[in-house]
Design a protein around this motif. Structure first.
Motif, PDB file in Angstrom:
ATOM      1  N   GLU A  28       0.517  13.371  20.138  1.00  0.00           N
ATOM      2  CA  GLU A  28       1.304  11.719  21.183  1.00  0.00           C
ATOM      3  C   GLU A  28       0.119  10.572  20.256  1.00  0.00           C
ATOM      4  O   GLU A  28       0.861   9.835  20.955  1.00  0.00           O
ATOM      5  CB  GLU A  28      -0.732  11.821  22.405  1.00  0.00           C
ATOM      6  CG  GLU A  28      -0.374  13.453  23.090  1.00  0.00           C
ATOM      7  CD  GLU A  28       0.444  13.011  23.962  1.00  0.00           C
ATOM      8  OE1 GLU A  28       1.275  11.849  24.488  1.00  0.00           O
ATOM      9  OE2 GLU A  28       1.657  14.067  24.836  1.00  0.00           O
ATOM     10  N   LEU A  29      -0.480  10.557  19.161  1.00  0.00           N
ATOM     11  CA  LEU A  29      -0.655   9.715  18.339  1.00  0.00           C
ATOM     12  C   LEU A  29       1.190   8.979  18.361  1.00  0.00           C
ATOM     13  O   LEU A  29       0.915   7.735  18.345  1.00  0.00           O
ATOM     14  CB  LEU A  29      -1.310   9.860  17.104  1.00  0.00           C
ATOM     15  CG  LEU A  29      -2.821  10.291  17.785  1.00  0.00           C
ATOM     16  CD1 LEU A  29      -3.438  11.008  16.588  1.00  0.00           C
ATOM     17  CD2 LEU A  29      -3.171   9.224  18.732  1.00  0.00           C
ATOM     18  N   ASP A  30       2.069   9.647  18.069  1.00  0.00           N
ATOM     19  CA  ASP A  30       3.559   9.878  17.357  1.00  0.00           C
ATOM     20  C   ASP A  30       3.907   9.129  19.058  1.00  0.00           C
ATOM     21  O   ASP A  30       4.745   7.622  17.776  1.00  0.00           O
ATOM     22  CB  ASP A  30       4.390  10.604  17.159  1.00  0.00           C
ATOM     23  CG  ASP A  30       3.886  11.774  15.624  1.00  0.00           C
ATOM     24  OD1 ASP A  30       2.820  10.587  15.174  1.00  0.00           O
ATOM     25  OD2 ASP A  30       4.020  12.290  15.573  1.00  0.00           O
ATOM     26  N   GLU A  31       4.328   9.121  19.721  1.00  0.00           N
ATOM     27  CA  GLU A  31       4.390   8.184  21.234  1.00  0.00           C
ATOM     28  C   GLU A  31       3.505   6.921  20.780  1.00  0.00           C
ATOM     29  O   GLU A  31       3.966   5.631  21.638  1.00  0.00           O
ATOM     30  CB  GLU A  31       4.341   9.448  21.988  1.00  0.00           C
ATOM     31  CG  GLU A  31       4.280  10.109  22.244  1.00  0.00           C
ATOM     32  CD  GLU A  31       6.871  10.324  22.057  1.00  0.00           C
ATOM     33  OE1 GLU A  31       6.746   9.411  23.124  1.00  0.00           O
ATOM     34  OE2 GLU A  31       7.106  10.066  21.442  1.00  0.00           O
ATOM     35  N   ILE A  32       2.324   6.710  20.892  1.00  0.00           N
ATOM     36  CA  ILE A  32       1.104   5.613  21.480  1.00  0.00           C
ATOM     37  C   ILE A  32       1.546   4.283  20.000  1.00  0.00           C
ATOM     38  O   ILE A  32       2.097   3.144  20.540  1.00  0.00           O
ATOM     39  CB  ILE A  32       0.195   6.409  21.733  1.00  0.00           C
ATOM     40  CG1 ILE A  32      -0.520   7.013  22.683  1.00  0.00           C
ATOM     41  CG2 ILE A  32      -1.476   4.742  21.397  1.00  0.00           C
ATOM     42  CD1 ILE A  32      -1.747   7.614  22.240  1.00  0.00           C
ATOM     43  N   ASP A  33       2.075   5.143  19.320  1.00  0.00           N
ATOM     44  CA  ASP A  33       2.886   4.018  17.951  1.00  0.00           C
ATOM     45  C   ASP A  33       1.367   2.531  17.894  1.00  0.00           C
ATOM     46  O   ASP A  33       1.917   2.002  17.388  1.00  0.00           O
ATOM     47  CB  ASP A  33       4.170   3.470  18.389  1.00  0.00           C
ATOM     48  CG  ASP A  33       4.692   3.380  17.092  1.00  0.00           C
ATOM     49  OD1 ASP A  33       3.531   3.966  15.688  1.00  0.00           O
ATOM     50  OD2 ASP A  33       6.293   2.508  16.931  1.00  0.00           O
ATOM     51  N   GLY A  34       0.319   3.068  17.690  1.00  0.00           N
ATOM     52  CA  GLY A  34      -0.415   2.168  17.655  1.00  0.00           C
ATOM     53  C   GLY A  34      -0.728   1.084  18.473  1.00  0.00           C
ATOM     54  O   GLY A  34      -1.422   0.115  18.789  1.00  0.00           O
ATOM     55  N   ASP A  35      -0.390   1.473  20.127  1.00  0.00           N
ATOM     56  CA  ASP A  35      -0.144   0.475  21.227  1.00  0.00           C
ATOM     57  C   ASP A  35      -1.700   0.310  20.945  1.00  0.00           C
ATOM     58  O   ASP A  35      -2.359   2.136  21.715  1.00  0.00           O
ATOM     59  CB  ASP A  35       0.240   0.829  22.478  1.00  0.00           C
ATOM     60  CG  ASP A  35       0.659   0.058  23.435  1.00  0.00           C
ATOM     61  OD1 ASP A  35      -0.388  -0.084  23.669  1.00  0.00           O
ATOM     62  OD2 ASP A  35       2.101  -0.515  24.034  1.00  0.00           O
ATOM     63  N   GLN A  36      -2.418  -0.464  21.345  1.00  0.00           N
ATOM     64  CA  GLN A  36      -3.941  -0.004  21.972  1.00  0.00           C
ATOM     65  C   GLN A  36      -4.410  -0.119  23.288  1.00  0.00           C
ATOM     66  O   GLN A  36      -5.025   1.457  23.508  1.00  0.00           O
ATOM     67  CB  GLN A  36      -4.674  -1.467  21.222  1.00  0.00           C
ATOM     68  CG  GLN A  36      -5.958  -1.599  21.901  1.00  0.00           C
ATOM     69  CD  GLN A  36      -6.998  -2.636  21.304  1.00  0.00           C
ATOM     70  OE1 GLN A  36      -6.200  -3.524  21.005  1.00  0.00           O
ATOM     71  NE2 GLN A  36      -8.355  -2.384  21.045  1.00  0.00           N
ATOM     72  N   ARG A  37      -3.551  -0.435  24.521  1.00  0.00           N
ATOM     73  CA  ARG A  37      -3.516  -0.043  25.687  1.00  0.00           C
ATOM     74  C   ARG A  37      -3.202   1.515  25.968  1.00  0.00           C
ATOM     75  O   ARG A  37      -4.212   2.486  26.268  1.00  0.00           O
ATOM     76  CB  ARG A  37      -2.988  -1.267  26.622  1.00  0.00           C
ATOM     77  CG  ARG A  37      -3.760  -2.285  26.400  1.00  0.00           C
ATOM     78  CD  ARG A  37      -2.669  -3.233  27.346  1.00  0.00           C
ATOM     79  NE  ARG A  37      -2.985  -4.721  27.030  1.00  0.00           N
ATOM     80  CZ  ARG A  37      -2.615  -6.021  28.426  1.00  0.00           C
ATOM     81  NH1 ARG A  37      -3.098  -5.165  28.930  1.00  0.00           N
ATOM     82  NH2 ARG A  37      -3.679  -6.785  27.871  1.00  0.00           N
ATOM     83  N   ALA A  38      -1.965   2.043  25.258  1.00  0.00           N
ATOM     84  CA  ALA A  38      -1.423   3.078  25.636  1.00  0.00           C
ATOM     85  C   ALA A  38      -2.671   4.097  24.666  1.00  0.00           C
ATOM     86  O   ALA A  38      -3.687   5.466  25.365  1.00  0.00           O
ATOM     87  CB  ALA A  38      -0.412   3.102  24.851  1.00  0.00           C
ATOM     88  N   PHE A  39      -3.271   3.878  23.390  1.00  0.00           N
ATOM     89  CA  PHE A  39      -3.824   4.826  23.381  1.00  0.00           C
ATOM     90  C   PHE A  39      -5.603   4.755  23.704  1.00  0.00           C
ATOM     91  O   PHE A  39      -6.405   5.973  24.015  1.00  0.00           O
ATOM     92  CB  PHE A  39      -4.638   4.137  21.397  1.00  0.00           C
ATOM     93  CG  PHE A  39      -5.072   5.078  20.726  1.00  0.00           C
ATOM     94  CD1 PHE A  39      -5.603   5.868  20.886  1.00  0.00           C
ATOM     95  CD2 PHE A  39      -6.749   4.269  20.583  1.00  0.00           C
ATOM     96  CE1 PHE A  39      -6.377   6.971  19.836  1.00  0.00           C
ATOM     97  CE2 PHE A  39      -7.049   4.450  19.595  1.00  0.00           C
ATOM     98  CZ  PHE A  39      -7.339   6.415  19.523  1.00  0.00           C
TER      99      PHE A  39
END
Length: 111
Positions: A28-39
């Protein structure tokens, strides 16, 4: 630290993220790829907390120092060394060479 440090070095922060929020999944972290809102949305979902609570936790987490193994930069490294001075015995210099304590290249197997 600032969010851009996390975002720019996203995979390097996985271990620190998983230490703070053990519920997270690396895929899931791979999918989020650093996007703060998604995180934040993902953390709210997996921890079953309100997004505002997660934002507060994230703000607190970001108030800490960047882990020394994340950013390789002389200014950052020297700052980290200075912070480590509280663990160095009185009368010793935290910038001194520590060759007598470890393998600093004088191993006979290196030949």
């Amino acid at each position: 630290m600032k969010w851009h440090h996390v975002q720019d070095n996203w995979p390097a922060f996985y271990e620190a993220i998983q230490d703070k929020w053990p519920e997270v999944d690396e895929a899931e972290l791979d999918e989020i790829d650093g996007d703060q809102r998604a995180f934040i949305a993902y953390l709210a979902e997996v921890t079953e907390q309100d997004a505002a609570e997660i934002r507060d936790e994230l703000r607190e987490w970001l108030a800490g120092e960047i882990p020394s193994d994340i950013v390789m930069d002389p200014i950052h490294d020297n700052h980290s060394i200075k912070l480590s001075s509280k663990y160095v015995n009185e009368g010793e210099d935290e910038f001194n060479d520590d060759a007598r304590f470890g393998d600093d290249g004088d191993d006979e197997d290196d030949d």
